[in-house]
Design a protein around this motif. Structure first.
Motif, PDB file in Angstrom:
ATOM      1  N   GLY A 121       4.008 100.183  12.562  1.00 55.81           N
ATOM      2  CA  GLY A 121       2.887 100.293  13.635  1.00 55.81           C
ATOM      3  C   GLY A 121       3.689 100.783  14.826  1.00 55.81           C
ATOM      4  N   THR A 122       4.580 101.357  14.753  1.00 62.07           N
ATOM      5  CA  THR A 122       5.415 102.048  15.852  1.00 62.07           C
ATOM      6  C   THR A 122       6.406 103.165  15.125  1.00 62.07           C
ATOM      7  OG1 THR A 122       6.409 101.822  18.070  1.00 62.07           O
ATOM      8  CG2 THR A 122       7.513 100.671  16.490  1.00 62.07           C
ATOM      9  N   ILE A 123       6.629 104.078  16.257  1.00 64.02           N
ATOM     10  CA  ILE A 123       7.580 105.045  15.965  1.00 64.02           C
ATOM     11  C   ILE A 123       8.641 105.167  17.100  1.00 64.02           C
ATOM     12  CG2 ILE A 123       7.740 107.822  15.814  1.00 64.02           C
ATOM     13  CD1 ILE A 123       4.667 107.775  15.194  1.00 64.02           C
ATOM     14  N   SER A 124       9.855 105.381  16.345  1.00 62.17           N
ATOM     15  CA  SER A 124      11.048 105.664  17.258  1.00 62.17           C
ATOM     16  C   SER A 124      11.282 106.981  17.380  1.00 62.17           C
ATOM     17  CB  SER A 124      12.233 104.842  16.805  1.00 62.17           C
ATOM     18  OG  SER A 124      12.652 105.501  15.716  1.00 62.17           O
ATOM     19  N   TYR A 134      10.515 104.481  22.195  1.00 61.32           N
ATOM     20  CA  TYR A 134       9.615 103.969  21.093  1.00 61.32           C
ATOM     21  C   TYR A 134       8.176 104.518  21.675  1.00 61.32           C
ATOM     22  CZ  TYR A 134      13.514 101.458  19.390  1.00 61.32           C
ATOM     23  OH  TYR A 134      14.700 101.285  18.816  1.00 61.32           O
ATOM     24  N   VAL A 135       7.534 104.734  20.815  1.00 65.18           N
ATOM     25  CA  VAL A 135       5.903 105.093  20.848  1.00 65.18           C
ATOM     26  C   VAL A 135       5.225 103.756  20.846  1.00 65.18           C
ATOM     27  CG1 VAL A 135       3.924 106.364  19.980  1.00 65.18           C
ATOM     28  CG2 VAL A 135       6.114 107.636  19.755  1.00 65.18           C
ATOM     29  N   SER A 136       4.531 103.410  21.717  1.00 69.22           N
ATOM     30  CA  SER A 136       3.866 102.281  21.771  1.00 69.22           C
ATOM     31  C   SER A 136       2.577 102.160  20.636  1.00 69.22           C
ATOM     32  CB  SER A 136       3.193 101.893  23.112  1.00 69.22           C
ATOM     33  OG  SER A 136       2.147 102.802  23.535  1.00 69.22           O
ATOM     34  N   ARG A 137       2.029 101.203  20.265  1.00 71.41           N
ATOM     35  CA  ARG A 137       0.876 101.347  19.394  1.00 71.41           C
ATOM     36  C   ARG A 137      -0.083 102.110  19.775  1.00 71.41           C
ATOM     37  NH1 ARG A 137       2.009  97.246  15.552  1.00 71.41           N
ATOM     38  NH2 ARG A 137       3.616  95.676  15.946  1.00 71.41           N
ATOM     39  N   ARG A 138      -0.361 101.930  20.900  1.00 71.10           N
ATOM     40  CA  ARG A 138      -1.592 102.698  21.557  1.00 71.10           C
ATOM     41  C   ARG A 138      -1.504 104.308  21.416  1.00 71.10           C
ATOM     42  NH1 ARG A 138      -3.436 102.300  27.943  1.00 71.10           N
ATOM     43  NH2 ARG A 138      -4.987 103.814  27.829  1.00 71.10           N
ATOM     44  N   TYR A 139      -0.368 104.783  21.170  1.00 69.11           N
ATOM     45  CA  TYR A 139      -0.097 106.102  21.272  1.00 69.11           C
ATOM     46  C   TYR A 139       0.295 106.588  19.873  1.00 69.11           C
ATOM     47  CZ  TYR A 139      -0.561 106.033  26.247  1.00 69.11           C
ATOM     48  OH  TYR A 139      -1.070 105.697  27.650  1.00 69.11           O
TER      49      TYR A 139
END
Length: 149
Positions: A121-124, A134-139
């Motif tokens: 659910g996220t990306i580092s 970290y990319v937040s879930r919204r983005y």
């Protein structure tokens, strides 16, 4: 799609640069070209550190983030405080290079060295200086779209 043809005509009588776009129809590609031409060049950002003002070149920025009610810009030369709100700094930066990855952070895609998609659910994002954001879930969806994954 054939490669874009670019021609430059040097005319001593011409006092101001002029751009002429010749095309068979108004396409998304033509719109993107016109939009890129119309954009103002990236602006310098005034950064403060230890009472000194330094003008920061956008291409040197690794990331811009908000913390504790303040906005900071990180460069290879260190961290600087900006006297701008995050959305104001974002408006001064090139939208094709700088992308918001969370409510409080913008990164320079050209300084991103690796994206780890293994987290659920996220990306580092590992930046050129070795720091990780970290990319937040919204983005996440927007970042995946930009990366073509």
């Amino acid at each position: 799609m054939p490669p874009l043809e670019i021609q430059v005509k040097i005319d001593p009588a011409c006092r101001e640069p002029k751009v002429l776009v010749c095309t068979h129809a108004m396409t998304d590609e033509v719109q993107a070209i016109l939009q890129a031409l119309a954009q103002a060049p990236p602006q310098l950002l005034p950064g403060f550190r230890e009472g000194t003002l330094e003008l920061l070149e956008p291409q040197d920025l690794l990331r811009v983030y908000a913390a504790g009610g303040k906005v900071f810009a990180v460069t290879p030369a260190g961290e600087f405080q900006l006297r701008l709100r995050l959305y104001e700094a974002e408006a001064r930066l090139d939208k094709t290079v700088f992308v918001r990855i969370s409510h409080s952070e913008i990164i320079n895609l050209r300084k991103a060295k690796a994206f780890d998609l293994r987290l659920s659910g996220t990306i580092s994002v590992r930046l050129a200086d070795g720091s990780v954001s970290y990319v937040s879930r919204r983005y996440v969806a927007r970042i995946k779209q930009l990366l073509g994954v």
